[in-house]
Enzyme design. Structure first.
Site, PDB file in Angstrom:
ATOM      1  N   ARG A 237       0.842  -1.205   0.000  1.00 56.39           N
ATOM      2  CA  ARG A 237       0.000   0.000   0.000  1.00 56.39           C
ATOM      3  C   ARG A 237       0.877   1.254   0.000  1.00 56.39           C
ATOM      4  NH1 ARG A 237      -4.091   0.146   4.788  1.00 56.39           N
ATOM      5  NH2 ARG A 237      -5.201  -1.442   3.597  1.00 56.39           N
TER       6      ARG A 237
ATOM      7  N   ARG B 234      -2.076   6.945   9.667  1.00 54.81           N
ATOM      8  CA  ARG B 234      -2.231   6.394   8.319  1.00 54.81           C
ATOM      9  C   ARG B 234      -2.278   7.546   7.311  1.00 54.81           C
ATOM     10  NH1 ARG B 234      -4.265   1.190   8.098  1.00 54.81           N
ATOM     11  NH2 ARG B 234      -3.397  -0.034   9.800  1.00 54.81           N
TER      12      ARG B 234
ATOM     13  N   LYS C 262      -4.114   1.444  14.739  1.00 54.20           N
ATOM     14  CA  LYS C 262      -4.099   2.361  13.602  1.00 54.20           C
ATOM     15  C   LYS C 262      -4.723   3.697  14.000  1.00 54.20           C
ATOM     16  CE  LYS C 262      -6.615  -0.426  10.979  1.00 54.20           C
ATOM     17  NZ  LYS C 262      -7.574  -1.040  10.036  1.00 54.20           N
TER      18      LYS C 262
ATOM     19  N   LYS D 155      -6.275   7.369  12.210  1.00 53.33           N
ATOM     20  CA  LYS D 155      -6.636   7.960  10.918  1.00 53.33           C
ATOM     21  C   LYS D 155      -7.044   9.421  11.040  1.00 53.33           C
ATOM     22  CE  LYS D 155      -7.932   3.552   8.938  1.00 53.33           C
ATOM     23  NZ  LYS D 155      -8.997   2.734   8.326  1.00 53.33           N
TER      24      LYS D 155
ATOM     25  N   CYS E 220     -15.303  -2.991  -0.844  1.00 51.75           N
ATOM     26  CA  CYS E 220     -13.929  -3.291  -0.416  1.00 51.75           C
ATOM     27  C   CYS E 220     -13.424  -4.497  -1.216  1.00 51.75           C
ATOM     28  CB  CYS E 220     -13.918  -3.599   1.072  1.00 51.75           C
ATOM     29  SG  CYS E 220     -14.641  -5.206   1.441  1.00 51.75           S
TER      30      CYS E 220
ATOM     31  N   CYS F 145      -8.240 -10.567   0.906  1.00 52.89           N
ATOM     32  CA  CYS F 145      -8.353 -10.145   2.304  1.00 52.89           C
ATOM     33  C   CYS F 145      -8.532 -11.350   3.231  1.00 52.89           C
ATOM     34  CB  CYS F 145      -9.529  -9.181   2.480  1.00 52.89           C
ATOM     35  SG  CYS F 145      -9.684  -8.689   4.212  1.00 52.89           S
TER      36      CYS F 145
ATOM     37  N   CYS G 157     -16.947  -8.058   5.402  1.00 57.09           N
ATOM     38  CA  CYS G 157     -16.949  -8.380   6.835  1.00 57.09           C
ATOM     39  C   CYS G 157     -17.310  -7.096   7.589  1.00 57.09           C
ATOM     40  CB  CYS G 157     -15.594  -8.932   7.286  1.00 57.09           C
ATOM     41  SG  CYS G 157     -14.383  -7.676   7.722  1.00 57.09           S
TER      42      CYS G 157
ATOM     43  N   CYS H 162     -14.369  -1.370   5.700  1.00 60.33           N
ATOM     44  CA  CYS H 162     -13.361  -0.694   4.877  1.00 60.33           C
ATOM     45  C   CYS H 162     -13.943   0.197   3.775  1.00 60.33           C
ATOM     46  CB  CYS H 162     -12.411  -1.715   4.283  1.00 60.33           C
ATOM     47  SG  CYS H 162     -11.473  -2.585   5.555  1.00 60.33           S
TER      48      CYS H 162
HETATM   49 FE1  SRM Z   1      -9.472  -1.583   5.940  1.00 60.69          FE
HETATM   50  C1  SRM Z   1      -8.164  -4.210   7.574  1.00 60.69           C
HETATM   51  C2  SRM Z   1      -8.573  -2.937   3.093  1.00 60.69           C
HETATM   52  C3  SRM Z   1     -10.089   1.362   4.495  1.00 60.69           C
HETATM   53  C4  SRM Z   1     -11.311  -0.602   8.723  1.00 60.69           C
HETATM   54  N1  SRM Z   1      -8.481  -3.268   5.498  1.00 60.69           N
HETATM   55  C5  SRM Z   1      -7.990  -4.211   6.362  1.00 60.69           C
HETATM   56  C6  SRM Z   1      -7.113  -5.220   5.602  1.00 60.69           C
HETATM   57  C7  SRM Z   1      -5.701  -4.736   5.643  1.00 60.69           C
HETATM   58  C8  SRM Z   1      -7.266  -6.686   6.056  1.00 60.69           C
HETATM   59  C9  SRM Z   1      -6.366  -7.214   7.133  1.00 60.69           C
HETATM   60  O1  SRM Z   1      -6.172  -6.570   8.174  1.00 60.69           O
HETATM   61  O2  SRM Z   1      -5.879  -8.328   6.944  1.00 60.69           O
HETATM   62  C10 SRM Z   1      -7.735  -5.074   4.175  1.00 60.69           C
HETATM   63  C11 SRM Z   1      -6.852  -5.450   3.000  1.00 60.69           C
HETATM   64  C12 SRM Z   1      -7.688  -6.099   1.934  1.00 60.69           C
HETATM   65  C13 SRM Z   1      -7.012  -6.295   0.635  1.00 60.69           C
HETATM   66  O3  SRM Z   1      -6.909  -7.452   0.188  1.00 60.69           O
HETATM   67  O4  SRM Z   1      -6.602  -5.332   0.013  1.00 60.69           O
HETATM   68  C14 SRM Z   1      -8.277  -3.676   4.230  1.00 60.69           C
HETATM   69  N2  SRM Z   1      -9.247  -0.892   4.174  1.00 60.69           N
HETATM   70  C15 SRM Z   1      -8.950  -1.627   3.071  1.00 60.69           C
HETATM   71  C16 SRM Z   1      -9.105  -0.819   1.798  1.00 60.69           C
HETATM   72  C17 SRM Z   1      -8.125  -1.203   0.701  1.00 60.69           C
HETATM   73  C18 SRM Z   1     -10.565  -0.954   1.309  1.00 60.69           C
HETATM   74  C19 SRM Z   1     -10.911  -0.299   0.006  1.00 60.69           C
HETATM   75  O5  SRM Z   1     -11.940  -0.695  -0.528  1.00 60.69           O
HETATM   76  O6  SRM Z   1     -10.239   0.588  -0.470  1.00 60.69           O
HETATM   77  C20 SRM Z   1      -8.929   0.592   2.384  1.00 60.69           C
HETATM   78  C21 SRM Z   1      -7.495   1.019   2.438  1.00 60.69           C
HETATM   79  C22 SRM Z   1      -7.373   2.402   2.985  1.00 60.69           C
HETATM   80  C23 SRM Z   1      -5.992   2.970   2.955  1.00 60.69           C
HETATM   81  O7  SRM Z   1      -5.526   3.309   1.874  1.00 60.69           O
HETATM   82  O8  SRM Z   1      -5.410   3.140   4.023  1.00 60.69           O
HETATM   83  C24 SRM Z   1      -9.452   0.374   3.792  1.00 60.69           C
HETATM   84  N3  SRM Z   1     -10.455   0.116   6.538  1.00 60.69           N
HETATM   85  C25 SRM Z   1     -10.682   1.182   5.731  1.00 60.69           C
HETATM   86  C26 SRM Z   1     -11.654   2.047   6.314  1.00 60.69           C
HETATM   87  C27 SRM Z   1     -12.233   3.320   5.693  1.00 60.69           C
HETATM   88  C28 SRM Z   1     -11.503   4.557   6.114  1.00 60.69           C
HETATM   89  O9  SRM Z   1     -10.490   4.506   6.806  1.00 60.69           O
HETATM   90  O10 SRM Z   1     -11.980   5.629   5.731  1.00 60.69           O
HETATM   91  C29 SRM Z   1     -12.020   1.472   7.518  1.00 60.69           C
HETATM   92  C30 SRM Z   1     -13.115   2.000   8.489  1.00 60.69           C
HETATM   93  C31 SRM Z   1     -12.632   3.116   9.334  1.00 60.69           C
HETATM   94  C32 SRM Z   1     -11.875   2.569  10.505  1.00 60.69           C
HETATM   95  O11 SRM Z   1     -10.659   2.548  10.484  1.00 60.69           O
HETATM   96  O12 SRM Z   1     -12.554   2.125  11.443  1.00 60.69           O
HETATM   97  C33 SRM Z   1     -11.250   0.265   7.652  1.00 60.69           C
HETATM   98  N4  SRM Z   1      -9.676  -2.265   7.908  1.00 60.69           N
HETATM   99  C34 SRM Z   1     -10.526  -1.748   8.842  1.00 60.69           C
HETATM  100  C35 SRM Z   1     -10.474  -2.586  10.011  1.00 60.69           C
HETATM  101  C36 SRM Z   1     -11.260  -2.365  11.323  1.00 60.69           C
HETATM  102  C37 SRM Z   1     -10.508  -1.443  12.222  1.00 60.69           C
HETATM  103  C38 SRM Z   1     -11.068  -1.378  13.607  1.00 60.69           C
HETATM  104  O13 SRM Z   1     -10.707  -0.459  14.330  1.00 60.69           O
HETATM  105  O14 SRM Z   1     -11.825  -2.250  13.997  1.00 60.69           O
HETATM  106  C39 SRM Z   1      -9.578  -3.635   9.729  1.00 60.69           C
HETATM  107  C40 SRM Z   1      -9.175  -4.788  10.647  1.00 60.69           C
HETATM  108  C41 SRM Z   1      -8.216  -4.388  11.724  1.00 60.69           C
HETATM  109  O15 SRM Z   1      -7.618  -3.331  11.719  1.00 60.69           O
HETATM  110  O16 SRM Z   1      -8.048  -5.212  12.615  1.00 60.69           O
HETATM  111  C42 SRM Z   1      -9.107  -3.410   8.396  1.00 60.69           C
HETATM  112 FE1  SF4 Z   2     -11.383  -7.221   4.287  1.00 63.45          FE
HETATM  113 FE2  SF4 Z   2     -13.456  -6.759   5.844  1.00 63.45          FE
HETATM  114 FE3  SF4 Z   2     -11.931  -4.733   5.056  1.00 63.45          FE
HETATM  115 FE4  SF4 Z   2     -13.496  -5.901   3.324  1.00 63.45          FE
HETATM  116  S1  SF4 Z   2     -14.186  -4.800   5.146  1.00 63.45           S
HETATM  117  S2  SF4 Z   2     -11.317  -5.413   3.001  1.00 63.45           S
HETATM  118  S3  SF4 Z   2     -13.484  -8.004   3.982  1.00 63.45           S
HETATM  119  S4  SF4 Z   2     -11.300  -6.366   6.369  1.00 63.45           S
END
Ligand code: SRM
Ligand code: SF4
Length: 577
Positions: A84, A153, A216, A218, A438, A444, A483, A487
């Site tokens: 990333r 981030r 993390k 943000k 996502c 993922c 899930c 994201c």
């Molecule tokens: Fe996310 C984890 C993809 C934005 C909340 N996110 C992941 C992981 C890295 C899976 C993992 O931990 O093994 C995913 C990788 C999937 C893949 O195969 O690419 C993933 N997140 C993404 C992306 C690529 C989704 C997309 O459609 O673009 C976004 C990348 C953003 C970036 O460039 O940094 C992405 N993730 C978000 C957002 C939206 C935002 O930030 O505006 C959220 C919700 C806001 C937040 O942070 O709560 C988000 N991602 C999560 C979470 C839940 C965090 C939590 O506090 O519970 C996880 C899981 C974790 O961190 O344990 C996670």
């Molecule tokens: Fe993976 Fe869940 Fe984030 Fe989708 S929402 S990219 S399934 S961690």
């Protein structure tokens, strides 16, 4: 781990601090064993290295489509890395874009993904190619440091390249913030670029310390007139207010947004950021650092499910938090200045920049830049970037802006897109245009359901239904995730689909298009195929019962999602669709 931890004196089994805390503390400012492991001819990193790797912007994944076949043949997992690139405000030079295109082709899976936080992701990079790929990103003057991990981030910011004073001053603040919140460690340079140890042992991290943040973190900057960054989803949310002269008057500061939750654990929940106060521009960086250090010092380091800033606020309250921030910054915050009503602009289509040039917002379905059958988006984009050398901006809706174009370039852009089977943004329905998913399967590791591969079919069925109902002029947003982590921000926006198990989704309604309010659960565990049937009667009632000008999410919110659920959620499949 079997050693006595110098951080809390426990044996590394998690007593007191979580396992990841021990790994961070023992990593010597994010070095860990990465250099050694990169030298080894193995397909995967060790578990400890995987955790450190995240801080460098890399996730170790395995191709989940291949798991079953591998199991049947007695083979192991097919390990691949997701890389990333952290891109503040989504700004990418043409050279940066072409570098990612080439890396995707040579070492990745042939696609580039624009993320919901304005970054690029490359999937499918093998461990043996990782260093070369990251070096190539750095040669294009970009970095993956801070793409993932327990640190600040990518900082989001409205990407529209309009040459007004407010945006210029917000752009300057963004650069200061990036400088102030990026880790100081030289580990990244040593491991990926220089290949020699520069500062072993004696380094300090003035902002982050040895253990970085509990989780993390943000930050996003919205403009008072445009919340395209979905600012309320951020731990630290800044809203830039305009001065009477058109510049930056200061920033509303909000804290504690984040969407992740865990299924069946009601003590985990999505939350929107809440007001903390207002700060003039020249003091904004100090306040942001104070917010970060408060979370650093008080955030939960024993239970990662409760480690985000929202849980600290939930436990101690916003007044306590404000005092901490003010003590650290050394001054009082001014009173929060509520914005009347935020709008949300996706910046698609043609726009004048205000400096004689123009920009084109290009729709990228679910952020995936790829050549698929007759739709050769990746080739078209490479050709346009090669020939026109635009600056690119990645949007929080996973789209791409081509900026700095001569007005005369319009024909060429449109001709190239059409020649490669890429629809023009202006030709898209509102339904398609405002949908995002996502990645989920197959990359993922946390996905329990499909998302990027499921939404295209579903959204086209919804699109047809919306047209049949005569609602095609309405702007309604649809967001899907595989899930509950959120994201694609499914808990903000009008309609959310959150995967619960393969083929099933919880459906959420009643958020708003502008992303200021959380939506609520409307129907549980709906099979993918049945979703349009469940939505149809709700959309029909909206059309017939709404007040003049009322938007879909606002109507759902006003009449009550529970009431809608009682009235419609149990509609048997097939009826009315
Ligand atoms: Fe996310 C984890 C993809 C934005 C909340 N996110 C992941 C992981 C890295 C899976 C993992 O931990 O093994 C995913 C990788 C999937 C893949 O195969 O690419 C993933 N997140 C993404 C992306 C690529 C989704 C997309 O459609 O673009 C976004 C990348 C953003 C970036 O460039 O940094 C992405 N993730 C978000 C957002 C939206 C935002 O930030 O505006 C959220 C919700 C806001 C937040 O942070 O709560 C988000 N991602 C999560 C979470 C839940 C965090 C939590 O506090 O519970 C996880 C899981 C974790 O961190 O344990 C996670
Ligand atoms: Fe993976 Fe869940 Fe984030 Fe989708 S929402 S990219 S399934 S961690």
């Amino acid at each position: 781990m079997g050693h006595v931890c110098t951080t809390c004196g426990c044996n590394g089994t998690g007593a007191g601090l979580s396992r990841i805390e021990h790994i961070k503390a023992a990593s010597n400012h994010l070095r860990g064993t990465l250099r050694e492991e990169l030298e080894q001819d193995t397909p995967a990193f060790t578990e400890e290295a995987v955790q450190v790797l995240k801080f460098h912007g890399v996730y170790q994944q395995d191709d989940r489509d291949r798991r079953r076949a591998a199991r049947a043949s007695g083979g192991g997992k097919h390990y691949v890395m997701m890389v990333r690139t952290r891109i503040p405000g989504g700004r990418v030079s043409p050279e940066g874009y072409l570098a990612h295109d080439e890396i995707a082709e040579r070492w990745g899976n042939g696609t580039i993904r624009v993320t919901t936080r304005q970054d690029f992701q490359l999937h499918g990079v093998l461990k043996r190619d990782l260093r070369t790929a990251i070096r190539a990103i750095n040669q294009a003057l970009m970095t993956t440091l801070g793409g993932c991990g327990d640190q600040e981030r990518n900082i989001m910011c409205c990407p529209a390249p309009l040459g007004d004073r407010l945006r210029e001053e917000v752009g300057a603040l963004l650069r200061q913030l990036v400088g102030a919140l990026t880790p100081a460690t030289r580990a990244y340079h040593e491991i990926w670029i220089d290949d020699r140890l520069v500062a072993s042992g004696r380094e300090t991290e003035p902002l982050y310390g040895d253990r970085y943040l509990p989780r993390k973190f943000k930050t996003g900057i919205a403009l008072e007139e445009d919340n395209c960054v979905d600012v309320y989803a951020n731990d630290l949310a800044l809203i830039a207010l305009r001065s009477p002269e058109g510049g930056l008057a200061g920033l509303d500061v909000l804290v504690g947004g984040s969407l992740g939750r865990t299924a069946n654990k009601p003590d985990t929940f999505p939350a929107v950021a809440v007001p903390l106060g207002f700060v003039p521009p020249e003091r904004a960086v100090e306040v942001c650092r104070a917010v970060v250090t408060t979370q650093r010092d008080f955030g939960n380091r024993s239970d990662r499910r409760h480690a985000r800033l929202k849980y600290l606020l939930h436990e101690r309250g916003v007044d306590w938090f404000r005092h901490q921030v003010e003590d650290r910054a050394g001054f009082r915050l001014e009173e929060f200045r509520p914005v009347r009503r935020m709008a949300m602009n996706d910046h698609l289509g043609w726009h004048e920049q205000g400096d004689g040039g123009c920009f084109y917002g290009l729709y990228v379905e679910n952020g995936r830049i790829a050549d698929v059958a007759e739709r050769r988006l990746r080739t078209a984009l490479r050709r346009l970037v090669d020939e026109l050398r635009p600056t690119l901006y990645l949007t929080p809706q996973q789209n791409v802006i081509l900026a700095g174009l001569e007005p005369g370039a319009r024909q060429e852009v449109e001709r190239t897109l059409r020649a490669h089977g890429v629809p023009l943004s202006e030709e898209l329905s509102n339904t398609l245009r405002h949908a995002m998913a996502c990645p989920a399967l197959p990359t993922c590791g946390l996905a329990v359901a499909e998302s990027e591969r499921a939404l295209p079919g579903l959204i086209r069925r919804i699109e047809a239904m919306v047209a049949e109902l005569g609602l095609e002029r309405e702007r309604i947003s649809y967001r899907m995730t595989g899930c509950p982590n959120g994201c694609a921000r499914p808990y903000l926006g009008d309609v959310g689909f959150v995967g619960t198990t393969l083929g099933k989704y919880d459906v959420f309604l009643g958020g708003d298009f502008e992303g200021t309010r959380l939506n609520r659960l409307f129907a549980r565990n709906v099979p993918l195929d049945e979703i349009p049937h469940r939505l149809r009667p709700v959309l029909a009632a909206f059309r017939d019962e709404r007040r003049p000008g009322e938007r879909f999410g606002d109507w759902c919110h006003r009449v009550g999602v529970e009431a809608l659920s009682d009235r419609f959620a149990a509609v048997p499949s097939g009826r009315g669709a």
